[in-house]
Design a protein around this motif. Sequence first.
Motif, PDB file in Angstrom:
ATOM      1  N   ARG A 182      60.114  99.282  53.484  1.00 46.17           N
ATOM      2  CA  ARG A 182      58.759  99.238  52.951  1.00 46.17           C
ATOM      3  C   ARG A 182      58.403 100.545  52.247  1.00 46.17           C
ATOM      4  NH1 ARG A 182      53.620 101.873  54.008  1.00 46.17           N
ATOM      5  NH2 ARG A 182      51.987 100.417  53.449  1.00 46.17           N
ATOM      6  N   GLU A 183      58.824 101.670  52.814  1.00 48.68           N
ATOM      7  CA  GLU A 183      58.524 102.957  52.199  1.00 48.68           C
ATOM      8  C   GLU A 183      59.247 103.085  50.845  1.00 48.68           C
ATOM      9  OE1 GLU A 183      56.254 104.986  52.817  1.00 48.68           O
ATOM     10  OE2 GLU A 183      56.814 106.544  51.384  1.00 48.68           O
TER      11      GLU A 183
ATOM     12  N   ARG B 133      57.379 101.061  48.484  1.00 47.61           N
ATOM     13  CA  ARG B 133      56.119 101.687  48.089  1.00 47.61           C
ATOM     14  C   ARG B 133      56.378 102.697  46.970  1.00 47.61           C
ATOM     15  NH1 ARG B 133      51.921 105.496  49.920  1.00 47.61           N
ATOM     16  NH2 ARG B 133      53.311 106.708  51.225  1.00 47.61           N
TER      17      ARG B 133
ATOM     18  N   TRP C 281      56.534  92.821  47.542  1.00 49.98           N
ATOM     19  CA  TRP C 281      55.843  93.938  48.188  1.00 49.98           C
ATOM     20  C   TRP C 281      54.932  93.432  49.300  1.00 49.98           C
ATOM     21  CZ3 TRP C 281      54.993  98.623  49.732  1.00 49.98           C
ATOM     22  CH2 TRP C 281      53.708  98.979  50.139  1.00 49.98           C
TER      23      TRP C 281
ATOM     24  N   ASN D   9      55.036  94.565  53.097  1.00 50.89           N
ATOM     25  CA  ASN D   9      53.887  95.312  53.596  1.00 50.89           C
ATOM     26  C   ASN D   9      53.275  94.603  54.806  1.00 50.89           C
ATOM     27  OD1 ASN D   9      52.078  97.532  53.395  1.00 50.89           O
ATOM     28  ND2 ASN D   9      50.537  96.164  52.513  1.00 50.89           N
TER      29      ASN D   9
END
Lengths: 330, 492
Positions: free
Chosen positions: A100-101, A104, A115, A119
């Motif tokens: 997820r990072e 991002r 996304w 998320n």
Amino acid sequence: MLSRSAQGLYWIGRYLERAQHGCRLIADQFETMKDRPVDEIDKGWRRLYLGLGRAPVGGELRSNLDDEQFMLVDAFTLADDLTFEPGNPDSIRNSLANARENARQVRNVVDEDLWSCLNLAFLEIRDVEIADIWRDRPNEFYRRTEDTVRTFFGIADGAMYRDDSWQFLQLGRFVERAQLLAGLIDAQLSVYPAGGPRADRGGDPDWLSLLRICAARDAYGRLHSLQFEPAAVVDFLVAEPLLTRSVRYALARVCEALDAVSAGRPLLVEAGRRAGRLAASIDYDWPNRDPGDDNANRATLREIGDSCRRLHDDIDAAYFSYGMEDSPDA
Amino acid sequence: MPVEQAGTGGPAEGGQLFAGYETDPAFYDEMFDAAGAPRAHCRELWEALGETPRDEIATMQERAERSFLHEGITFSVYGEEGAQERIIPIDIIPRLVSAEEWENLERGLRQRLEALNLFLADIYGPGRIVADGVIPADLVRGCPQFRIAMRGVEVQHGAYVSVCGTDLVRTHDGFQVLEDNLRVPSGVSYMLANRQAVKTSLRNVFRRHRVRGIEDYGRLLRQTLAELSPRGDADPTIVLLTPGVYNSAFYEHMFLAREMGVELVQGSDLVARNGFVYMRTTGGLQRVDVIYRRIDDDYLDPLAFRPDSVLGTPGLFNAYRLGNVAIANAPGTGVADDKSVYAYVPEMIRYFLNEEPLLANVETHLCRDPEGLEFTLDNLDRLVVKEVGGSGGYGMLVGAHATAEERTAFAELIRQNPSNYISQPTLDLSCAPCLTEDGAAPRHVDLRPFVLRGQETRLVPGAFCRVALTPGSLVVNSSQGGGGKDLWVLSE
């Protein structure tokens, strides 16, 4: 595409594959715990940790095979270690958080639906603890988490534009898969020596469980009428080109992706050559092995794992972190 | 528009939502007039929201906030635990601007940006405005944001400021410009996200209005940037340069890069060599034509500006000076949004355009002038004192809300370095209804429209409307607990 964006997508692929693999391993271990004797459960954990190349909490597995209650408490600790432990960089939660990072950071090249999927999964798992999932049915947690990864790749498969962003996502996913599978099969042979005395080989359930982890049980059953012959199982998981969770299949996808991102000239970069050699060695060398020689076969599997790690470095050097002087346009 | 039939039509009749709404005569209210009746262009909204059950509105509010969290529409706040992702709270009651109000605002904004760009072209070029004594030379050249390296640099279309975010407030005296943000203004993504969220959650109310669209912003921005390309070709390579994921506006950088379909790069992704700028791609180095930078001048190029910067790209400025790459906004635009220079903007408009300013400035006292300093120190309790180069609500004193000790301490700071400060009267920012647990209540608001300038000037009819969510607070900055509202510009 921008190197850093490609790198982000590559890592999303790797981390999600890692998270999914973790879910499958633990879900399978819980199956084992339903009805298998304690020494089988113990071996299951050993295989699991060995395959991941990780030392369990406290440095080693300390099972008390005479105490079923202990085994349960132990399972709680071990599952926590593999799922939520903040200090375990490869825990399922950390893998999802890292995916997820990365998403991002390169979100402008990740489809909105992808996304959202990541998320939401991250927000859902962020504050969960092992006691929460232990209270009801832990299996459901792992199934749900795996479903997140499946959903992600389902959306990607159905909707992503097949440019380099897709290829780098695939690349990360399948380099990771090849590496994890090689480690897992190596661990299986260590705990259940295929060439050893009959008693040590493990029974059908132990080989069945390996097939289950690799979503290969049905396909194997159709080919081998459920004769769980260790050598046949190993061969199936290493060399079967039609099985999505085989080393050979993963390498085929790696080669394809490298072919695409190098505009059809994969052999110009070391990554392409190495992946090609690895795939060829499974096609041409692997069939000539002695299925009873566990040591030699384990060495081969470790070599495959090492090659995958070097392949990662090659990819990094060719596409992400190349120096100015190495640039094709320099 | 139907004339009201009975009663005063005041807040109390707008259903339960506005039942307890009390306007404060000290502040202009965006929705209600002095008699407490809804303004003509707000009547439809007042009726529609009044008809909607309270719990339904609460649900809409929750849904809007949840969608922000799920979509990751966040900004980072620097705190004890490092940077954290937070959402900018949204209030779903929109702020309405009538067609006529907007038309006046738009004309004023265009005029102002035109003059500011002419000012920048002049001070980095012939320097007429200083030579003619309209603005003191030391004010311009002594400004920390003045970039001597920009002298004589050719800027496409004279567009030094390509993206401008002007902060406007309204008092009983009408709209006033609080400040011009000419360096790296942010907030436009929240303008677009707030519209999206409010359009979804209040769709029936939205449909009853003729709201002008703002969705074109990304396309207009791309077009504006493309016009700056030194190669002048139809499809230049544009990149958005971000400091990275820890920057408070990273979401916006990502959002705009996606909207425009351009790469989002960091300094380390760029390489300058032989007077050209390239980005590092998986296929090798690729030439870059236009850089929409969202980092400060200081961090652009350690060779030209701050040598200790690790964020920048060495050689970038040289490529810019050679005319091989465009940077938007141009380096050195900060001199024009310095809070002392701000005081001269009306003069700039007269000087360069020979027109009267359409938008008013806030009365400003420069502490660099002896009279200004004396006035400021004598009236500290009713003034707002700001650092000339400050932004984001940092480094300022709100005299009326400060303790005597705080004022004494600040007065000492001012005496030590008078040129660093200006003062303005405490502004009676207008109020707009916001959703609270007890129904709608007035909260102070401002607005930041975004004006673009490439070959021509463009803007979408909308703004990021900021709101001080704390009752009575005048501070609307997102970093200080402010929230956002959707702003509807009506087409009739």
